[in-house]
Structure formats: C-alpha cells, structure tokens
Design an enzyme around this catalytic site. Structure first.
Site, mmCIF file in Angstrom:
data_model
loop_
_atom_site.group_PDB
_atom_site.id
_atom_site.type_symbol
_atom_site.label_atom_id
_atom_site.label_comp_id
_atom_site.label_asym_id
_atom_site.label_seq_id
_atom_site.Cartn_x
_atom_site.Cartn_y
_atom_site.Cartn_z
ATOM 1 N N ASP A 14 -15.356 37.276 -74.419
ATOM 2 C CA ASP A 14 -14.643 36.002 -74.504
ATOM 3 C C ASP A 14 -13.613 35.936 -73.504
ATOM 4 O O ASP A 14 -12.628 36.981 -73.388
ATOM 5 C CB ASP A 14 -13.804 35.854 -75.844
ATOM 6 C CG ASP A 14 -13.526 34.485 -76.231
ATOM 7 O OD1 ASP A 14 -13.507 33.630 -75.354
ATOM 8 O OD2 ASP A 14 -12.678 34.428 -77.275
ATOM 9 N N ASP A 108 -16.642 29.962 -71.323
ATOM 10 C CA ASP A 108 -15.767 30.947 -71.461
ATOM 11 C C ASP A 108 -16.200 32.238 -72.480
ATOM 12 O O ASP A 108 -15.406 33.017 -72.446
ATOM 13 C CB ASP A 108 -14.488 30.521 -71.609
ATOM 14 C CG ASP A 108 -14.242 30.029 -72.915
ATOM 15 O OD1 ASP A 108 -15.420 29.272 -73.674
ATOM 16 O OD2 ASP A 108 -13.104 29.846 -73.592
ATOM 17 N N GLU A 109 -17.346 31.828 -73.115
ATOM 18 C CA GLU A 109 -17.693 32.905 -73.981
ATOM 19 C C GLU A 109 -19.171 33.341 -74.014
ATOM 20 O O GLU A 109 -20.039 32.266 -73.669
ATOM 21 C CB GLU A 109 -17.310 32.701 -75.269
ATOM 22 C CG GLU A 109 -17.662 31.521 -75.938
ATOM 23 C CD GLU A 109 -16.972 31.520 -77.258
ATOM 24 O OE1 GLU A 109 -16.977 32.625 -78.335
ATOM 25 O OE2 GLU A 109 -16.504 30.549 -77.989
#
Length: 365
Positions: A14, A108-109
């Site tokens: 993350d 983003d993850e």
C-alpha cells in the site's frame, strides 16, 4: 481449522498517501507541508491528504471547507490522474519481477502471492522489504506492506506500521493478532457496522469470535458468515491477476450549486465525454447507465437505466443520462453530477491456476 488450510505467502503493498506524495515529489516546494489533492476551500471533496495534513484530522472524502477549518494552512492541489497512473505502472513493473500473481486493487495498492516466486526467495518478509526499497530507490516514494497467510490478514497488517513500514503476521501468530485487533481495524467493517458491533458488545476480534455464526447472520446478513470466518484466520480468496472491471465512472463537483437543468446538461456533456474516453481506452462498453446526483444539502440520489445493447459512444451515454435527469423533478439545487457505466461486456478471465501449499503452520515468512 486454520491448520487444515493451504498456507499462502501473501503481501499487500500500500503506497503511503500516494496522490499527495506524488504531488510533493513533483513539486519540492510542497514537501513537508499539509496538502490536499482535490477539493477547495469552498467546494468539493478531498481525494487524498498528505501525512502533514492528516495530523490535523484532514482525510480523503472530507469536504474541502471542513478540511480548511481543521487545518487553516492547508494547500489545495489539483489532481493529476494521468501522472498517478504513470507512476503506478512503474511500481507494478517492480511487482512483476517477483511474481505474476499480482492483483491491483487501485493505483496505489495490490496483493502479491509470493508462495512460489521468481526469485526463489522463501521469505515473504524479505521480498516485501526488497520491493519497498526498490520503490523508494527507483520511483522516489515510500510504501508500506503487510505479509501473512491470506489476503485479509495481509491487508490489515499493511496498515499496522504506516507510513514506510511493514508488518509480518506469521502463521502461528494469526489467531492472537486477530483476537487483539480493534474491530474498526477489520477490513470490511465500516463506521456504521462498527457502531452496530459496539452496541452488541463487540469491540475486538476476541469479542467477535465469541459470537456464533447464527448470531452474526441474524445481525449482519450475508456479511455475518464473512466476519465469522475471517476472525478465525480463514479467508480462502486467491490473488486474482485478472480482476475484471465491473464499472467505470466520472463525476464533477461544481464551484456553485446548479438549479437549472440547462446548465446541468452542459456539465453532463463533458462528463459523458470523459466516461466514453475511459471506456474506449479500456476497450469495454456497458449496458447500464447510472446518473449520480448530489444535492446542495449533501443528500445523494442515483437513477439507472439498462439498455438492450452495449454502448461506449459519448452521444448515446449523454442521451441516456439526459433521460435520467428528466426522469423526475430535482428536489434541490445540485452540487455534483456523475455518470457511471456498469453491466460491462468484460469476459470473465480465469486467473492462472495457483498451487496450494499444504504445510505445517511454521515455515519461513
């Protein structure tokens, strides 16, 4: 029993305050300052906040006018989504150096299954550390990671030592880790559900574990069974490299409330163009058009229409959205409009078969 399940080595990576961190990286003048991506002092909703802003209680999905009250020095920055996507591709390229079993959740993850990895490294913890170091050295951003036996525990763990940290929950530690966890930290338990659990005397994983499956089914419906199993460390969902997009949307918050449908149609035209562009770029089309309306009093309304054929053309999307706008009289002035396409023509792609690893609960993590 947890010991009877195949044990996987799952990493959840993350990125730390991704949008805000990219803006600070690209503009050194913003480093160390409280910034909000999206929104404004008067209008709009914040997409992301830097850690400097979070110290004041500023967070994503917060109204800009509230955020600036909490942090008077807050700097609002216009989002650059193409730039975020560009950086995200660089990060994913690093992931694929270790495994093809990568399941992106957003820009983003992502989940990575490194049970059998390209480096032949038996330690998922060391792989996560190496990935984080490479992201920092090659991209210039920090990332946090959670490492454990399944996706659920890994995702919870990734939030444990943020920012720029990682947490490994070894197989023999899973049950104790979950029992001691605040119920608000359980992935899938939102604010409303947490409040309901509090009223039922459920404050920690241990409290949740004491409740029977019938009790949880009665109070939480379909989610009850999910809570019953995850608190026992049981989450069999595999990392799916080919997650199928189920919907695609675009929306706009206006600088001033709109009360005239004529002005709204002009805004819808631009939104329909954006949705069409995204559909074409993703090489998909959809049957169901949903119009999202947020009124000036922040109440939300959605109106949907399912066509007999798939569309991606902006004029057809706009025409359907226009029909939905005139479907019934607006109850108030409007601060936000959005259009989403669902019921897409994406074919279900089967992820590459993963090998189950049946081992004892102690092995190198």
């Amino acid at each position: 029993m947890l010991s009877d399940l195949p044990i996987r080595k799952i990493i959840h990576v993350d990125m730390d305050a991704f949008y805000a961190s990219v803006e600070q990286m690209d503009n050194p003048e913003l480093k160390g300052k409280p910034i909000a991506v999206g929104g404004s002092e008067k209008r709009g909703v914040i997409s992301a906040a830097s850690y400097e802003a979070r110290k004041f209680g500023v967070k994503s999905a917060m109204a800009g006018n509230l955020a600036v009250k909490l942090c008077p020095e807050l700097i609002f920055v216009r989002p650059h989504f193409e730039r975020y996507a560009e950086i995200s591709k660089k990060i994913r390229k690093i992931f694929y150096d270790y495994t093809d079993l990568v399941e992106p959740l957003s820009l983003d993850e992502a989940y990575l299954d490194v049970t059998n990895n390209k480096k032949g490294n038996p330690s998922a913890s060391l792989i996560a550390k190496e990935i984080r170091e490479r992201i920092f050295n090659e991209v210039g951003l920090t990332a946090s990671a959670g490492i454990s036996i399944n996706k659920f525990v890994a995702k919870v763990a990734s939030d444990y030592n943020k920012p720029n940290g990682q947490k490994t929950v070894n197989p023999e530690e899973v049950i104790e880790f979950l029992e001691q966890l605040d119920i608000r930290k359980f992935y899938g338990v939102g604010k409303v559900t947490a409040e309901k659990m509090y009223q039922l005397g459920i404050f920690t994983g241990k409290d949740l574990k004491l409740k029977s499956i019938d009790f949880l089914d009665n109070h939480f419906g379909k989610s009850g069974k999910y809570y019953y199993y995850v608190v026992r460390g049981i989450h069999t969902s595999e990392v799916k490299p080919n997650r199928i997009r189920k919907s695609l949307a675009a929306e706009r918050t206006f600088s001033e409330n709109l009360s005239s449908e004529v002005f709204m149609l002009e805004k819808l035209k631009h939104i329909a163009e954006e949705v069409s562009k995204r559909l074409i770029k993703s090489k998909v089309s959809g049957k169901t058009v949903t119009l999202k309306i947020k009124y000036s009093d922040f109440t939300l309304q959605t109106r949907s229409k399912t066509l007999h054929y798939f569309i991606s053309d902006k004029s057809l999307i706009l025409e359907t959205a226009k029909d939905l706008l005139y479907q019934e009289k607006l109850s108030n002035s409007v601060r936000l409009l959005g259009i989403s396409m669902s019921n897409l023509n994406t074919e279900t792609k089967k992820a590459p078969e993963q090998k189950s690893v049946s081992v004892q609960l102690k092995f190198e993590f």
